[in-house]
Design a protein around this motif. Structure first.
Motif, PDB file in Angstrom:
ATOM      1  N   MET A 769       0.828  -1.202   0.000  1.00  0.00           N
ATOM      2  CA  MET A 769       0.000   0.000   0.000  1.00  0.00           C
ATOM      3  C   MET A 769       0.866   1.258   0.000  1.00  0.00           C
ATOM      4  SD  MET A 769      -3.247   0.738  -0.091  1.00  0.00           S
ATOM      5  CE  MET A 769      -4.045  -0.752   0.529  1.00  0.00           C
ATOM      6  N   MET A 833      -5.300  -3.152  -2.294  1.00  0.00           N
ATOM      7  CA  MET A 833      -5.962  -3.961  -1.276  1.00  0.00           C
ATOM      8  C   MET A 833      -5.979  -5.431  -1.682  1.00  0.00           C
ATOM      9  SD  MET A 833      -9.072  -1.268  -0.517  1.00  0.00           S
ATOM     10  CE  MET A 833     -10.046  -2.381   0.488  1.00  0.00           C
ATOM     11  N   THR A 836      -2.420  -6.835  -1.396  1.00  0.00           N
ATOM     12  CA  THR A 836      -1.984  -6.969  -0.010  1.00  0.00           C
ATOM     13  C   THR A 836      -2.385  -8.323   0.581  1.00  0.00           C
ATOM     14  OG1 THR A 836      -2.080  -4.580   0.320  1.00  0.00           O
ATOM     15  CG2 THR A 836      -2.166  -5.936   2.305  1.00  0.00           C
ATOM     16  N   ASP A 850      -0.771  -0.981   9.188  1.00  0.00           N
ATOM     17  CA  ASP A 850      -1.654  -0.386   8.179  1.00  0.00           C
ATOM     18  C   ASP A 850      -1.283   1.038   7.810  1.00  0.00           C
ATOM     19  OD1 ASP A 850      -3.153  -2.709   8.142  1.00  0.00           O
ATOM     20  OD2 ASP A 850      -4.519  -2.019   9.724  1.00  0.00           O
TER      21      ASP A 850
END
Length: 937
Positions: A769, A833, A836, A850
């Motif tokens: 991310m 996403m 991940t 995160d």
């Protein structure tokens, strides 16, 4: 003696080494020269192509074919209808085409086009035609002529009507109060095939003339001479009917034209058809009968009548829009990129010349005609050409900031940018080709010009822009960095170099670290190594970095949930608006007639409505328009007969004192809309499938899926706004939507391309991310600039273009803004996403958490999780060697010295002697010789 032999051997060895060095230098010189020579030859080739193109398209008004919507005239699409339930055969279509072509030629039309379109349609285009009513009455008429005895009719009702003469009465219309008025048109009696027995058919016709039924008559008749077989059959029938004065019924296309009583035998085959014809009607019937009857029935699917003045006005506005868009884009690039903007401006001019040359070349073989939709495609490709140029300049400047020399950046940076542009161009080309091969005929020209523009863009990049930058870079651009607009990049490279020395990392890593977290990790590393002073130096060096680029990453991915929620709400609202208000589909989808009046002056809506009431169109929907500063009207009626629509338009124009070339008439048959929807849907879904396949092959399927998700957001948003404002949806809107598909994917592919680069190469450890967020920021400036340069010509179309161009521009304005937003706010977060969740990236997510922007340097290097861009070109202990022409590019990496520039102490085996790096030293074992080679990206 031994000493002298040793001395002689040493001399020989020195001579040999000297000769080898001389030979090596001779070998090297031509290679460098060959590289420059290749660039020069590419520029020479470009010059030749430009000269040839200028010759081909000069003057453009004569060398580039103009379509009917520009040149003016009549365009008709006829759809075949089988009468027996069997499919239409190729032989029937070809015979019908030949018959219709002969009818068109009989009208005196020059340069007319009659061609089969698809499996069951015939396209007829007659440029410069003035009498469209006569043409519409002639072209698609079946022309099935039959003579039958009245006593052969089996339908008693029809026979009694013919006997009483009720087969050609004048029609009536009824107003809203129930009053009946004569319509001025004759309504003929329809008869069903098989309910009578023909004596003679049109196949027995030998000659056709027109004349008056009698010397005192004011109307006209059609005189027919039958061949021997027809004359014999007709003579026998008249001989039998003469004593009782029986009637012979003349039937044309299943309608009774007349039913004269036989007074005497007619042995010579001379037959006269009467029906109160005007001279034009008689001539039209003569043309139909002379050409023969069509083997199958046709109905008008689409008809468009455009006045020649209107077409030229539309062309003028289109050219003005293109010039305004081109000049504004070039001006913006010059202001922002300074001297490099001059290169882009030159590239844009080369693009425009090559583009016009290709259009003229295709026109010379009859393969291209410029339409208003095509002009929109040309204007849009101007923005796409600017996009690729901006991409090239941004990558060139970026590599200079990362410590590369100007010459090295001109080679690898330009190469990377061109590869990215080609990827994005090919995705956009899928839309253009799909439009050309699968979409409705009205937007095929748009698809063709869009595709040709993309090809010109690729040619311009490879043959002109890249060679020119590579030639100018080492001796011109490098010596005058301020003029060429790279001084801020060079200054930034020096700042990042100081950061790298303070941090003990490469320049590339220093830049990435500074952008990702503002130097927090860098300051921490410097503080651990050399204390507070080093950390202060790091912050001071970072604050000194200035320039026209993103210096600190914007945390887009940190707000991904908010952005995705907002996108979901917008999509839901769009569906709600479309559900309650619906879409305003144009006549292309529902059938009917659209009449556009231009330059109507002081004529009011009430006057226009009264004129249509008098022309038997009481239910016409009238709205005002403004085109090129002139007032006008757009009138929609339910009439599906092109002949009636043209007659009504002429009647209104005569009553209001308007010229015959001040309006355009478009008539769509009831079945045309379904075919447009079907072809558009096929084009859309084929585009999506092909794009997913291409992205999956080039990158990975997950990118393709997420790109399509973002695309659906853009298209749904556009349609929601169309429903909200009530703007008409027509084929031009469909073409714009498919173009949005290409534009939206262009932005997404550029971002994904950078993520793909960043997944292979630097020694920075972070979550996927974080790296996705960094990739978005790396191309953010390019996204802003390309959106602006693409928006400029679209805005010019919206404000200065004709109605057709405005249809494209309205959808494109929304789509451009939505496409730029969705690439950042939808496609990238969803893709990150999804990625991940893969095991290797899930482990990184677990380790770093995160929070976006958390990372650490990894001097040991771990290929399985290395994720940062553009592979570094010169690590702090690396030395770049320019490759010879024709050889593979390599970087020669020297073994770390015992005391590197960074100040980090190292051991003899090359590992770092620092508390922070002791854990890494365990995995960092010396491998092979102290100099290794690896390919440069």
């Amino acid at each position: 003696m031994a000493d002298s032999q040793l001395e002689q051997a040493a001399k020989n060895a020195r001579r040999q080494r000297a000769s080898q060095n001389a030979a090596g230098s001779k070998d090297r010189r031509p290679r460098v020269s060959n590289k420059d020579r290749r660039n020069v030859w590419l520029l020479v080739l470009t010059t030749l192509l430009v000269v040839v193109s200028v010759v081909l398209f000069t003057p453009p008004s004569q060398k580039i074919n103009q379509g009917l919507d520009i040149q003016g005239g009549l365009s008709v699409v006829l759809t075949a209808k089988s009468t027996d339930g069997q499919p239409v055969t190729t032989e029937d279509m070809e015979k019908s085409r030949a018959i219709i072509e002969s009818r068109v030629n009989a009208l005196g039309a020059s340069e007319a086009v009659v061609q089969i379109q698809g499996n069951d349609q015939i396209l007829v285009q007659i440029p410069g035609l003035s009498d469209t009513e006569e043409a519409l009455a002639t072209i698609g008429k079946t022309g099935k002529l039959e003579f039958a005895r009245l006593d052969s009719f089996t339908d008693e009702t029809v026979r009694s009507q013919i006997e009483s003469g009720n087969f050609g009465s004048e029609g009536v219309i009824t107003d809203e109060f129930g009053n009946a008025f004569p319509s001025g048109e004759t309504q003929r009696l329809d008869v069903e095939p098989g309910t009578y027995t023909p004596i003679v058919t049109g196949d027995e016709i030998q000659n056709v003339t027109i004349g008056r039924p009698s010397e005192t008559a004011t109307d006209f008749a059609v005189n027919i001479t039958l061949n021997s077989e027809g004359a014999a059959a007709f003579a026998e029938a008249t001989k039998e009917l003469a004593p009782t004065h029986g009637q012979i019924v003349i039937i044309l296309d299943n309608q009774v034209e007349s039913a004269p009583a036989v007074q005497s035998e007619i042995p010579n085959g001379q037959v006269q058809i009467t029906g109160n014809y005007t001279q034009d009607e008689a001539k039209a019937l003569q043309t139909v009968l002379e050409s023969g009857s069509l083997p199958i029935n046709f109905e008008y699917a689409q008809s468009q009548v455009v006045g020649p003045t209107l077409g030229q006005d539309a062309l003028t506005s289109g050219v003005i829009v293109a010039i305004i868009g081109l000049l504004l884009v070039m001006l913006y690039l010059l202001v922002f990129y300074k001297g490099l903007g001059m290169i882009v401006a030159g590239a844009m001019l080369v693009f425009a010349v090559l583009y016009l040359g290709i259009l003229a070349f295709l026109s010379s073989f009859g393969l291209f005609s410029l339409s208003l939709a095509g002009i929109a495609g040309i204007v849009l490709t101007i923005g796409m050409a600017a996009d690729s140029s901006i991409l090239t300049l941004e990558r060139f400047r970026e590599e200079i900031r990362m410590g590369r020399s100007v010459r090295a950046a001109s080679i690898t940076g330009v190469r990377h940018a061109i590869l990215t542009s080609i990827d994005a161009d090919l995705v956009s080309m899928v839309s253009g080709l799909t439009l050309f091969f699968l979409a409705a005929a009205s937007v095929k020209g748009f698809g063709l010009t869009l595709t040709l523009g993309i090809l010109c863009d690729i040619i311009m990049m490879v043959l002109f822009k890249a060679p020119l930058i590579r030639l100018l870079a080492p001796k011109v651009i490098a010596r005058h960095p301020k003029f060429w607009g790279i001084d801020d990049s060079i200054a930034a490279a020096q700042g990042y170099k100081e950061l790298a020395e303070a941090e003990g990392v490469s320049i590339a890593e220093a830049e990435i670290a500074q952008q990702i977290d503002g130097g927090a990790e860098s300051s921490k590393l410097a503080h651990e190594r050399d204390g507070v002073d080093a950390a202060g130096e790091t912050k001071k060096a970072a604050s000194a970095i200035k320039g026209r680029f993103i210096k600190r990453d914007i945390n887009f991915m940190g707000y991904r949930k908010i952005m995705l929620t907002a996108a979901a709400v917008v999509v839901a609202l769009s569906f709600v608006v479309m559900g309650f208000r619906g879409l305003n589909f144009g006549i292309e989808f529902v059938g009917g007639t659209s009449i556009a009046f231009h330059g109507t002056g002081d004529i009011t809506v009430e006057q226009m409505r009264d004129a249509f009431n008098n022309a038997d169109e009481p239910d016409a929907v009238i709205q005002t328009t403004t085109t090129n500063g002139q007032e006008g009207f757009l009138v929609r009626t339910t009439t599906t007969s092109p002949k009636e629509a043209a007659a009504h338009a002429n009647t209104v124009a005569d009553e209001l004192g308007l010229s015959t070339d001040s309006f355009e008439v478009t008539t769509i048959g009831p079945d045309w809309g379904s075919s447009v929807i079907r072809s558009s849907a096929i084009a859309f879904f084929v585009s999506i499938i092909l794009i997913i396949i291409y992205i999956a092959i080039r990158f990975e399927y997950k990118m393709g899926v997420m790109a399509i998700v973002a695309l659906f957001h853009d298209l749904i948003l556009v349609m929601g706004i169309y429903a909200l404002v009530g703007r008409e949806v027509n084929p031009n809107t469909i073409a714009a939507l498919l173009t949005i598909l290409g534009y939206s994917l262009y932005d997404t592919v550029v971002v994904f391309h950078r993520i793909n680069d960043n997944m292979q190469g630097e020694n920075i450890r972070c979550t996927f991310m974080t790296m996705a967020n960094h990739s978005v920021n790396q191309v953010l400036l390019r996204t802003i600039n390309t959106t602006l340069t693409s928006f400029v010509p679209v805005a010019a179309m919206l404000f200065f273009g004709s109605e057709t161009l405005k249809d494209f521009a309205f959808a494109m304005t929304i789509g451009l803004l939505a496409g730029s937003y969705s690439s950042i706010a939808i496609a990238t977060p969803l893709y990150a996403m999804w990625k991940t969740k893969e095991p290797r990236y899930a482990r990184l997510q677990k380790k770093y958490g995160d929070e976006v922007g958390v990372f650490e340097f990894d001097h040991a290097g771990s290929p399985e999780i290395a994720q940062v861009p553009l592979a570094r070109l010169e690590a702090e202990t690396a030395k770049t060697v320019e490759p010879a022409e024709g050889s593979a590019a390599t970087a020669v990496v020297a073994a770390p010295p015992s005391t590197p520039k960074s100040g980090l102490p190292t051991k003899s085996d090359g590992t770092y002697d620092s508390p922070r790096h002791k854990a890494q030293n365990a995995s960092k074992k010396p491998k092979g010789p102290d100099r290794i080679k690896r390919p440069l990206k």
